[in-house]
Scaffold this active site. Sequence first.
Site, short mmCIF file in Angstrom:
data_model
loop_
_atom_site.label_atom_id
_atom_site.label_comp_id
_atom_site.label_asym_id
_atom_site.label_seq_id
_atom_site.Cartn_x
_atom_site.Cartn_y
_atom_site.Cartn_z
N ASP A 101 -35.21 10.33 -24.34
CA ASP A 101 -35.93 9.48 -23.38
C ASP A 101 -35.22 9.59 -22.03
O ASP A 101 -34.39 10.48 -21.82
CB ASP A 101 -35.97 8.03 -23.88
CG ASP A 101 -34.58 7.39 -23.90
OD1 ASP A 101 -33.57 8.12 -23.73
OD2 ASP A 101 -34.49 6.16 -24.06
N CYS A 108 -16.41 5.50 -18.84
CA CYS A 108 -17.28 6.36 -19.65
C CYS A 108 -16.47 7.28 -20.58
O CYS A 108 -15.54 7.94 -20.13
CB CYS A 108 -18.15 7.20 -18.71
SG CYS A 108 -19.23 8.33 -19.61
N GLU A 123 -38.41 -0.54 -31.40
CA GLU A 123 -38.58 0.60 -30.49
C GLU A 123 -39.82 0.44 -29.62
O GLU A 123 -39.81 0.78 -28.44
CB GLU A 123 -38.66 1.93 -31.27
CG GLU A 123 -37.37 2.32 -31.96
CD GLU A 123 -36.21 2.53 -30.99
OE1 GLU A 123 -36.44 2.75 -29.79
OE2 GLU A 123 -35.05 2.43 -31.45
N CYS A 131 -17.83 15.40 -17.99
CA CYS A 131 -19.02 15.27 -17.14
C CYS A 131 -18.83 16.07 -15.84
O CYS A 131 -18.03 15.69 -14.97
CB CYS A 131 -19.26 13.80 -16.84
SG CYS A 131 -20.63 13.52 -15.74
N CYS A 164 -23.84 4.75 -18.03
CA CYS A 164 -24.39 5.79 -17.15
C CYS A 164 -25.72 5.31 -16.56
O CYS A 164 -26.77 5.87 -16.82
CB CYS A 164 -24.56 7.10 -17.93
SG CYS A 164 -24.88 8.49 -16.83
N CYS A 217 -18.36 5.21 -14.30
CA CYS A 217 -17.73 6.45 -14.76
C CYS A 217 -16.30 6.23 -15.24
O CYS A 217 -15.85 6.91 -16.17
CB CYS A 217 -17.76 7.50 -13.66
SG CYS A 217 -19.43 7.86 -13.12
N TYR A 219 -40.44 10.14 -29.29
CA TYR A 219 -39.21 9.36 -29.15
C TYR A 219 -39.10 8.34 -30.29
O TYR A 219 -38.07 8.26 -30.98
CB TYR A 219 -39.17 8.64 -27.79
CG TYR A 219 -38.11 7.58 -27.76
CD1 TYR A 219 -36.78 7.93 -27.56
CD2 TYR A 219 -38.41 6.24 -28.01
CE1 TYR A 219 -35.78 6.98 -27.60
CE2 TYR A 219 -37.43 5.29 -28.05
CZ TYR A 219 -36.11 5.66 -27.84
OH TYR A 219 -35.12 4.71 -27.89
S1 SF4 Z 1 -18.95 10.14 -16.21
FE1 SF4 Z 1 -20.91 11.20 -16.18
S2 SF4 Z 1 -21.93 10.58 -18.06
FE2 SF4 Z 1 -20.27 9.15 -17.68
S3 SF4 Z 1 -21.18 7.46 -16.54
FE3 SF4 Z 1 -20.35 8.88 -15.05
S4 SF4 Z 1 -22.08 10.20 -14.55
FE4 SF4 Z 1 -22.60 9.19 -16.46
#
Ligand code: SF4
Length: 347
Positions: free
Chosen positions: A143, A206, A42, A212, A196, A203, A125
């Site tokens: 963080d 994701c 870390e 989101c 992200c 996205c 953190y």
């Molecule tokens: S969907 Fe939202 S959380 Fe996922 S990568 Fe895109 S902006 Fe980031």
Amino acid sequence: MKNTVTPDFKHIGGKLLIWYGKNARDLPFRQTKDPYKIWICEIVFQQTRISQGLGHYTNFTERFPDVKTLAEADENEVLLYWKGLGYYSRAINVHKAAQQIMNDYDGIFPGEYEEILKLKGVGKYTAAAVSSICFNGKIPAVDGNFYRVLSRVFADDFDVSSSRAFNYFSDLAHLILPDNVGDFNQAMMDLGSEVCKPKNPLCGECPLNQDCIAFLTNKIYNFPVKTKKVKAEGLELKYYFVHRNGEFLIQQRKDDFIWKKLFEFPPQISDELLPFIKSVKTVHHKLTHKNLSIEIYNVEVDSEEAWNNFIAENDYMISDYESSHQKSFPKPLENYIGNYHTAYRIL
Ligand code: SF4
């Protein structure tokens, strides 16, 4: 806190864990729950990209495999093994913290978040990461990744440069926290750095794209909101590379300002050495909040008497190119020694 956030969002943490189960990066420190190794990892990766720091992490933990070995090591050797990672105050702190663990905890790494937080150089953190990964602690390791992911998922415009951002995003993270906080923290780390990302987030891949709000409303780049920019302060330094017959003079920095405990060239010379100045080079170097402008004077002393007088009047050590590898210098001075050696082949 915005009222768009409700306990319904708990399922987000669960989705993240499923994604992490399939996509966790295969990293050496992921194979262990040894708090010593997780703590070092870390600290090493706080300001260093994983690809850049991995070799250094492996070397460091091979040479210092446990708290006791690190605590008993000579500080200069610890600094030497930190070479290439920069931010040397982190090396000084891990060394001191290892001694603290030996003295205050009988050599056993403390398991409680509050106790880990007492270790030298350990912030909220790192304490949260170690306690959750190694001791099943329940605190999110908040963080920059958390700031970015959470502010996008909730389309939350809380200013991440505000002094209250840490507490704000910790509260927000608690609303989506699953039971396995250790894996959740690591999942956020991976999602933030691999998916992200600040620019061009992926996205489409994701696991949170159906939750989101920033993505669903096409406002990804509106988040995170950051109003304050920390302005780097300019700083001028002067050094004298005093050398003779392949040897040059150095000292270890004592002040707390920057580069504490690293080696440097003399910051001043006597009038007797002024005629030996051959050239001067200005080097620009950026630290986190400082822009350095460093003048390095090349002082080639061809008088044995002047050389001996200067050494006698001051407390400088004599080094040469080979032995300089056994010491840690700030990057610009290390480069200067290397360039000089390459150019003249006389050191
Ligand atoms: S969907 Fe939202 S959380 Fe996922 S990568 Fe895109 S902006 Fe980031």
